[in-house]
Design a protein around this motif. Structure first.
Motif, PDB file in Angstrom:
ATOM      1  N   GLY B  24     -43.497  -6.181  38.552  1.00  0.00           N
ATOM      2  CA  GLY B  24     -44.063  -5.450  37.434  1.00  0.00           C
ATOM      3  C   GLY B  24     -43.542  -6.019  36.133  1.00  0.00           C
ATOM      4  N   ILE B  25     -44.396  -6.027  35.105  1.00  0.00           N
ATOM      5  CA  ILE B  25     -43.920  -6.367  33.758  1.00  0.00           C
ATOM      6  C   ILE B  25     -43.843  -5.058  32.993  1.00  0.00           C
ATOM      7  CG2 ILE B  25     -44.410  -7.656  31.639  1.00  0.00           C
ATOM      8  CD1 ILE B  25     -45.653  -9.823  33.331  1.00  0.00           C
ATOM      9  N   VAL B  26     -42.651  -4.765  32.450  1.00  0.00           N
ATOM     10  CA  VAL B  26     -42.324  -3.425  31.968  1.00  0.00           C
ATOM     11  C   VAL B  26     -41.912  -3.505  30.506  1.00  0.00           C
ATOM     12  CG1 VAL B  26     -40.836  -1.421  32.386  1.00  0.00           C
ATOM     13  CG2 VAL B  26     -41.539  -2.867  34.313  1.00  0.00           C
ATOM     14  N   ASP B  27     -42.351  -2.543  29.698  1.00  0.00           N
ATOM     15  CA  ASP B  27     -41.905  -2.538  28.304  1.00  0.00           C
ATOM     16  C   ASP B  27     -40.651  -1.676  28.155  1.00  0.00           C
ATOM     17  OD1 ASP B  27     -42.598   0.138  28.085  1.00  0.00           O
ATOM     18  OD2 ASP B  27     -44.402  -0.224  26.896  1.00  0.00           O
ATOM     19  N   SER B  28     -40.135  -1.605  26.908  1.00  0.00           N
ATOM     20  CA  SER B  28     -38.835  -0.962  26.708  1.00  0.00           C
ATOM     21  C   SER B  28     -38.881   0.548  26.922  1.00  0.00           C
ATOM     22  CB  SER B  28     -38.307  -1.271  25.301  1.00  0.00           C
ATOM     23  OG  SER B  28     -39.222  -0.780  24.335  1.00  0.00           O
ATOM     24  N   ARG B  29     -40.089   1.127  26.992  1.00  0.00           N
ATOM     25  CA  ARG B  29     -40.185   2.560  27.266  1.00  0.00           C
ATOM     26  C   ARG B  29     -40.401   2.854  28.748  1.00  0.00           C
ATOM     27  NH1 ARG B  29     -44.568   3.281  22.620  1.00  0.00           N
ATOM     28  NH2 ARG B  29     -45.231   1.474  23.845  1.00  0.00           N
ATOM     29  N   GLY B  30     -40.344   1.809  29.570  1.00  0.00           N
ATOM     30  CA  GLY B  30     -40.512   2.008  31.011  1.00  0.00           C
ATOM     31  C   GLY B  30     -41.960   2.071  31.442  1.00  0.00           C
ATOM     32  N   GLU B  31     -42.863   1.565  30.598  1.00  0.00           N
ATOM     33  CA  GLU B  31     -44.269   1.541  30.989  1.00  0.00           C
ATOM     34  C   GLU B  31     -44.572   0.206  31.682  1.00  0.00           C
ATOM     35  OE1 GLU B  31     -48.299   1.981  28.508  1.00  0.00           O
ATOM     36  OE2 GLU B  31     -46.769   3.457  27.986  1.00  0.00           O
ATOM     37  N   ILE B  32     -45.204   0.300  32.837  1.00  0.00           N
ATOM     38  CA  ILE B  32     -45.543  -0.925  33.566  1.00  0.00           C
ATOM     39  C   ILE B  32     -46.862  -1.463  33.017  1.00  0.00           C
ATOM     40  CG2 ILE B  32     -46.105  -1.909  35.824  1.00  0.00           C
ATOM     41  CD1 ILE B  32     -44.257   0.172  37.089  1.00  0.00           C
ATOM     42  N   LYS B  33     -46.820  -2.663  32.412  1.00  0.00           N
ATOM     43  CA  LYS B  33     -47.986  -3.213  31.724  1.00  0.00           C
ATOM     44  C   LYS B  33     -48.871  -4.025  32.670  1.00  0.00           C
ATOM     45  CE  LYS B  33     -47.982  -2.477  27.873  1.00  0.00           C
ATOM     46  NZ  LYS B  33     -48.290  -1.180  27.196  1.00  0.00           N
ATOM     47  N   ALA B  34     -48.277  -4.618  33.692  1.00  0.00           N
ATOM     48  CA  ALA B  34     -49.045  -5.423  34.647  1.00  0.00           C
ATOM     49  C   ALA B  34     -48.248  -5.499  35.934  1.00  0.00           C
ATOM     50  CB  ALA B  34     -49.272  -6.837  34.097  1.00  0.00           C
ATOM     51  N   THR B  35     -48.964  -5.623  37.036  1.00  0.00           N
ATOM     52  CA  THR B  35     -48.263  -5.632  38.317  1.00  0.00           C
ATOM     53  C   THR B  35     -48.965  -6.551  39.305  1.00  0.00           C
ATOM     54  OG1 THR B  35     -47.403  -4.199  40.080  1.00  0.00           O
ATOM     55  CG2 THR B  35     -49.491  -3.550  39.116  1.00  0.00           C
ATOM     56  N   THR B  36     -48.203  -7.114  40.240  1.00  0.00           N
ATOM     57  CA  THR B  36     -48.768  -7.932  41.309  1.00  0.00           C
ATOM     58  C   THR B  36     -47.831  -7.849  42.510  1.00  0.00           C
ATOM     59  OG1 THR B  36     -49.730 -10.092  41.873  1.00  0.00           O
ATOM     60  CG2 THR B  36     -47.652 -10.116  40.666  1.00  0.00           C
ATOM     61  N   ALA B  37     -48.248  -8.407  43.637  1.00  0.00           N
ATOM     62  CA  ALA B  37     -47.415  -8.321  44.837  1.00  0.00           C
ATOM     63  C   ALA B  37     -47.726  -9.463  45.787  1.00  0.00           C
ATOM     64  CB  ALA B  37     -47.635  -6.983  45.542  1.00  0.00           C
ATOM     65  N   ILE B  38     -46.729  -9.857  46.578  1.00  0.00           N
ATOM     66  CA  ILE B  38     -46.962 -10.780  47.700  1.00  0.00           C
ATOM     67  C   ILE B  38     -46.247 -10.213  48.935  1.00  0.00           C
ATOM     68  CG2 ILE B  38     -47.112 -12.818  46.181  1.00  0.00           C
ATOM     69  CD1 ILE B  38     -44.306 -13.639  47.266  1.00  0.00           C
ATOM     70  N   LYS B  39     -46.582 -10.743  50.110  1.00  0.00           N
ATOM     71  CA  LYS B  39     -45.845 -10.371  51.319  1.00  0.00           C
ATOM     72  C   LYS B  39     -44.469 -11.028  51.266  1.00  0.00           C
ATOM     73  CE  LYS B  39     -48.940  -7.939  53.463  1.00  0.00           C
ATOM     74  NZ  LYS B  39     -48.668  -6.499  53.638  1.00  0.00           N
ATOM     75  N   THR B  40     -43.436 -10.323  51.681  1.00  0.00           N
ATOM     76  CA  THR B  40     -42.080 -10.881  51.667  1.00  0.00           C
ATOM     77  C   THR B  40     -41.859 -11.840  52.833  1.00  0.00           C
ATOM     78  OG1 THR B  40     -41.221  -8.895  50.611  1.00  0.00           O
ATOM     79  CG2 THR B  40     -39.619 -10.284  51.741  1.00  0.00           C
ATOM     80  N   GLN B  41     -42.424 -11.485  53.985  1.00  0.00           N
ATOM     81  CA  GLN B  41     -42.138 -12.236  55.213  1.00  0.00           C
ATOM     82  C   GLN B  41     -43.053 -13.459  55.368  1.00  0.00           C
ATOM     83  OE1 GLN B  41     -39.612 -11.403  56.992  1.00  0.00           O
ATOM     84  NE2 GLN B  41     -39.203  -9.315  56.300  1.00  0.00           N
TER      85      GLN B  41
END
Lengths: 326, 326
Positions: B24-41
């Motif tokens: 997640g890309i987060v601003d100083s107020r704790g708002e998530i501005k963008a998010t992505t994910a991959i498999k760990t394994q």
């Protein structure tokens, strides 16, 4: 040195143990100027205990020039609440049932400020100030006496928890099936196995369940104490060594769980059982290394208190006295 | 707001779980501005994992205006060492054997500072900053996912221990005889019973050792997951409820030991299993109150994370990013 500490150069430390209550008057350099002691047990009420304590204390207070030379008093006691100055439900003390405002009771009698913590926390403070834990920020002190106590230091601070009662590692459950009855009213606690009375009970169990010859067989099983086990071990008695091995292995298993909690730099042992030396320290270390999570292996030190017997706890208790601001 | 945070208004948070890696890309107020994910394994090496992560990250970094808008990155990961920025011997990750300098690997690829802690510690930081632990100085966060993790807060500070690995409460030993094999290489760990895979294993054991009818009997035992148990429980399946009761009772027993350590104001639970609600929370609370030392009874709160699923860990990880001074 402040004007205050010139006018009032001493604090009183009280190490309130399950058997003895040891008082010391300590100066700002940690030197014990006078000391006295009474038996902890046998009093019907806390009032009687405090009265007997103050009688004994008065003699050494007079020796150092009177109560006006004393800044404050610190108490290390079982089940002590640091935040409230109370002893609560102390299973091992005859007058310790219910909630007892012991700090206030001493303060009212002596006319000085009194603070209190767990006896094992006090020992940890003593060890951090004067002993083998100097400079350590993360360690666990384990006291092996009438009970099993602990003082946990994390980030250089004692762990009191939200209610002042944290650090009761003698009461983690080591045997979830058919565990021994503990003074706390539950079963299977570490203390039921690794305290002085736990060691005596292990002796009785091993005498009953094995045929191994032992000097301990000459004694009345019901009267065997941890001191008898120590004497037999000193003479090379194999069964006595088995008892220490059993005790040390359980302590090692327990420390392996404690590592998962706070990953301390060292475990520091204090109390009568520690006099057995490598007979107990060797199985502690070996079992710990065998049982601990792989990431913690080979990292923790296993140390014996560097301070002389009772004085560690008295010095620790007195150190709390210096910190009192009320 | 400092000039620095105007020029670089975001941090990256990575919640590196046993199954998914959520960014997640987060601003100083704790708002998530963008998010992505991959498999760990599935990656052979940590290099492959980092390369795939950076590929996925690049897209959301571009969305917020490029890497020059990012101050730093925080990672919450299993077996992470806060002091060294490494992952060490992560049993549940295919590329996690040995010692992996993951913080430095990301820092080199991205050109920003990167700090890392235990995934459960990151969740605890998130909870303390934005969730139900706001204002608490002493609490224990327990994460129930692929593994069982924990973040311990004492005196308002995370407990890292002397080596950065403290807070592995999924690996205290709950069964000293005939315990289940754990991913850490030992037997009887809490995680072997109360993780998602532990719950599936409990299901298989209960199906094999009882005759109780259950919707789970329609499934191939080897393929049962904790999600299947959850679905069955949702339909009122009695065996599924027994599985949750067993799991909750063991967590309650474990928390009773944890209380003896740090006497927290609250235990906060987080992760997939918590979705079972009272089916698991009720046996946790009841067993805790029954098993805990008398002085701790009725004092601790048992709470469910107030933050939405993955975002607690991502926010926690990102909060570490704000604190980086190197």
């Amino acid at each position: 040195m402040s004007e205050q500490s010139i006018l009032k150069p001493y604090v009183i430390g009280l190490d309130l143990g399950g058997t003895n209550s040891v008082f010391g008057i300590v100066d700002s350099r940690g030197e014990i100027k006078a000391t006295t002691a009474i038996k902890t047990q046998g009093f019907d009420t806390a009032d009687d205990y405090v009265a007997a304590s103050v009688d004994a204390l008065q003699i050494i207070i007079d020796q150092v020039g009177g109560i006006e030379k004393i800044k404050a008093m610190g108490i290390g006691a079982p089940n002590a609440n640091f935040y409230k100055g109370t002893i609560e439900h102390a299973a091992n003390i005859s007058w310790g049932k219910g909630i007892i405002p012991l700090a206030k009771m001493f303060a009212d009698k002596l006319g000085i400020s009194v603070a209190m913590t767990n006896d094992a926390n006090a020992a940890a403070i003593g060890e951090m100030t004067y002993g083998v834990a100097r400079g350590m920020k993360n360690f666990i002190m384990i006291t092996l006496g009438t009970g099993v106590g602990s003082g946990i230091v994390v980030n250089g601070q004692l762990v009191y928890g939200h209610d002042g009662f944290a650090g009761e590692l003698g009461h983690v459950i080591m045997r979830r099936e058919n565990g021994r009855t503990c003074g706390c009213g539950r079963t299977g606690c570490l203390e039921a196995y690794c305290s002085a009375t736990g060691v005596a009970r292990t002796a009785r169990e091993m005498l009953a369940t094995t045929d191994k010859p032992s000097l301990l067989r000459d004694l009345n099983p019901e009267e065997i104490t941890s001191l008898d086990v120590s004497i037999a071990a000193g003479k090379g008695d194999e069964l006595a060594n088995d008892i220490y091995r059993f005790t040390g292995e359980m302590l090692g298993e327990a420390c392996a769980d404690f590592a998962a909690f706070s990953s301390p730099e060292a475990f520091i042992f204090f109390g009568g059982l520690v006099k057995a030396g490598e007979l107990i320290m060797d199985p502690i270390r070996k079992t710990y290394e065998e049982k601990v999570m792989p990431i913690f292996r080979g990292k923790a030190k296993f140390l014996v208190s560097g301070l002389d017997g009772a004085s560690a706890a008295v010095l620790g208790a007195s150190a709390i006295g210096w910190d009192i601001s009320f």
